[in-house]
Design an enzyme around this catalytic site. Structure first.
Site, PDB file in Angstrom:
ATOM      1  N   LYS A   1       3.038 -15.367   2.610  1.00 20.28           N
ATOM      2  CA  LYS A   1       2.530 -15.893   1.413  1.00 20.28           C
ATOM      3  C   LYS A   1       4.196 -16.434   1.577  1.00 20.28           C
ATOM      4  O   LYS A   1       4.697 -15.869   0.555  1.00 20.28           O
ATOM      5  CB  LYS A   1       2.388 -15.549   0.409  1.00 20.28           C
ATOM      6  CG  LYS A   1       1.735 -16.173  -1.081  1.00 20.28           C
ATOM      7  CD  LYS A   1       1.837 -16.985  -1.558  1.00 20.28           C
ATOM      8  CE  LYS A   1       1.706 -17.486  -2.317  1.00 20.28           C
ATOM      9  NZ  LYS A   1       0.661 -18.819  -2.274  1.00 20.28           N
TER      10      LYS A   1
ATOM     11  N   TYR B   1       0.738  -0.985  -0.290  1.00 16.21           N
ATOM     12  CA  TYR B   1      -0.094  -0.221   0.214  1.00 16.21           C
ATOM     13  C   TYR B   1       0.441   1.050  -0.035  1.00 16.21           C
ATOM     14  O   TYR B   1       0.234   2.460  -0.759  1.00 16.21           O
ATOM     15  CB  TYR B   1      -0.951   0.189   1.117  1.00 16.21           C
ATOM     16  CG  TYR B   1      -2.245  -0.511   0.736  1.00 16.21           C
ATOM     17  CD1 TYR B   1      -2.701  -1.916   0.420  1.00 16.21           C
ATOM     18  CD2 TYR B   1      -3.302  -0.101   1.638  1.00 16.21           C
ATOM     19  CE1 TYR B   1      -3.430  -3.057   0.949  1.00 16.21           C
ATOM     20  CE2 TYR B   1      -4.258  -1.035   0.977  1.00 16.21           C
ATOM     21  CZ  TYR B   1      -4.709  -2.076   1.284  1.00 16.21           C
ATOM     22  OH  TYR B   1      -5.876  -2.190   0.835  1.00 16.21           O
TER      23      TYR B   1
ATOM     24  N   ASP C   1     -12.723  -8.389   3.812  1.00 16.83           N
ATOM     25  CA  ASP C   1     -14.195  -8.850   3.395  1.00 16.83           C
ATOM     26  C   ASP C   1     -14.026  -9.736   3.439  1.00 16.83           C
ATOM     27  O   ASP C   1     -15.767  -9.661   3.964  1.00 16.83           O
ATOM     28  CB  ASP C   1     -13.566  -8.107   2.254  1.00 16.83           C
ATOM     29  CG  ASP C   1     -13.937  -6.632   2.197  1.00 16.83           C
ATOM     30  OD1 ASP C   1     -13.640  -5.913   3.067  1.00 16.83           O
ATOM     31  OD2 ASP C   1     -14.612  -6.058   0.903  1.00 16.83           O
TER      32      ASP C   1
HETATM   33  C1  IPM Z   1     -10.503  -0.515   4.024  1.00 15.89           C
HETATM   34  C2  IPM Z   1     -10.665  -0.231   2.091  1.00 15.89           C
HETATM   35  C3  IPM Z   1      -9.652   0.989   2.251  1.00 15.89           C
HETATM   36  C4  IPM Z   1      -8.452  -0.009   1.986  1.00 15.89           C
HETATM   37  C5  IPM Z   1      -9.317   1.070   0.782  1.00 15.89           C
HETATM   38  C6  IPM Z   1     -10.972   2.160   1.095  1.00 15.89           C
HETATM   39  C7  IPM Z   1      -8.458   2.587   0.590  1.00 15.89           C
HETATM   40  O1  IPM Z   1     -10.881  -1.099   1.469  1.00 15.89           O
HETATM   41  O2  IPM Z   1     -10.844   0.195   5.023  1.00 15.89           O
HETATM   42  O3  IPM Z   1     -10.583  -2.378   3.468  1.00 15.89           O
HETATM   43  O4  IPM Z   1      -7.558  -0.857   1.398  1.00 15.89           O
HETATM   44  O5  IPM Z   1      -7.861  -0.547   3.121  1.00 15.89           O
HETATM   45 MG    MG Z   2     -11.118  -3.235   2.278  1.00 16.60          MG
END
Ligand code: IPM
Ligand code: MG
Length: 358
Positions: A192, A142, A252
């Protein structure tokens, strides 16, 4: 002493859900005689439209001045064509970095009231699901440099850098193990390391930190296997410790299997206040402004804010109990089941606030 909370509603459904979260915070504080003050600042696309930046300096300053930060969501198709440094997501990534929020706690819990909404087979769901993803939040691919798109051998080529220093791994591992000590004392570190050097170092440091926590049972899992195990039998997990990108994806997945992305809260913590609290879902532009969003992930984030951000565990418990009580009779569209009453975002917020008030 009055505690100040900086609201960052953001984009899409952000405004609607933060308004409901605020009602829950106020109701809980009123109930126990605590005093809260609120400020509000721009972030994401809303901030870009107003100021040309997804994270204006004024927003950073207002967050720093607060005891806790409460965020909705950012992003939407309107801003999709912007360059990465102007995109709404840069607002969230920027505030995490500015506040040093390296530890993201994402609890995924299958509430008994919602067992019917769980996406897993009934026999799997019956085993229960109560895990927490401890995700590193300010490093990894990131933020790694170099990154960009450039011409190489006559072709445009995109590149990013996955990078973790020992210290970054160590401090998130400590959070993971401390979290495990307060739970069922099981930690699964996800990496990984069969392919990536960053993961090899990750595993080595996690094993080193583990020596200080002899009571915690440690396991290492490759991320592809972890993704599979999460749907096969999530009851095997207690604390899932992982890096930024793997944690983004796995959280998620963990949220969705509990029934709805609309239910899961999160806390992002650094070594000092303020911490930031937000639902794990996004800005859902397709339903924004229609009073359809599920505010419960945000309201549960308000509970985390009170417990972890303001050290008000009693108020946090009031909010969580009110959410369970509301779910017994009322549902937003995403978690609707036969026999329940369908309500919109605002109504759900009012019901929960009413239950908190007692
Ligand atoms: C999360 C979101 C964020 C991330 C995005 C909006 C930048 O997906 O908080 O999980 O990738 O961290
Ligand atoms: Mg996310």
């Amino acid at each position: 002493m009055t505690k100040t909370i900086c609201l960052l509603p953001g984009d899409g459904i952000g405004t609607e859900i933060v308004a409901q979260g605020k009602k829950a915070l106020e109701a809980a504080a009123n109930r126990t005689g605590q005093s809260l003050a609120f400020t509000s600042a721009l972030i994401g696309g809303a901030a870009y439209d107003e100021t040309g930046s997804p994270l204006p300096q004024e927003t950073v300053d207002m967050c720093r001045a607060a005891d806790a930060v409460f965020l909705g969501a950012v992003g939407g198709p309107k801003w999709d064509a912007l360059s990465p440094d102007k995109r709404p997501e840069k607002g969230i990534l920027g505030i995490r970095k500015e506040l040093g929020l390296f530890a993201n706690l994402r609890p995924a819990l299958l509430l008994p009231e919602l067992a019917g909404a769980c996406l897993l087979r009934a026999d799997t769901a019956k085993k229960g699901l109560d895990l927490i993803v401890v995700r590193e939040l300010t490093g990894d691919i990131y933020f790694g440099q170099p990154r960009g798109i450039e011409v190489r051998d006559g072709q445009r080529t995109g590149f990013n850098t996955m990078v973790y220093s020992e210290e970054e791994i160590r401090r998130i591992a400590v959070v993971g193990f401390d979290t495990a000590m307060k739970r069922r004392k099981k930690l699964c570190s996800v990496d990984k390391s069969n392919v990536l050097e960053t993961s090899r170092l990750w595993r080595e440091i996690v094993n080193d930190v583990a020596k200080a926590y002899p009571e915690v049972e440690v396991e290492h899992m490759y991320v592809d296997n972890a993704a599979m195990q999460l749907v096969r039998d999530p009851s095997q997990f207690d604390v899932v410790l992982t890096g930024n990108i793997f944690g983004d994806i796995l959280s998620d997945e963990a949220a969705a299997i509990t029934g709805s992305l609309g239910m899961l809260p999160s806390a992002s913590m650094g070594s000092q206040a303020p911490a930031l609290f937000e639902p794990i879902h996004g800005s859902a532009p397709d339903i924004a402004g229609q009073d359809k969003a599920n505010p419960l992930a945000t309201i549960l984030s308000a509970a985390m804010l009170m417990r972890l951000g303001l050290n008000m565990p009693e108020e946090a418990a009031l909010i969580e109990a009110a959410v369970s009580a509301a779910l017994a009779s009322y549902r937003t569209a995403d978690i609707m089941e036969p026999g329940k009453t369908l309500v919109g975002c605002e109504k759900m917020g009012d019901i929960v606030a009413g239950l908190i008030a007692g």
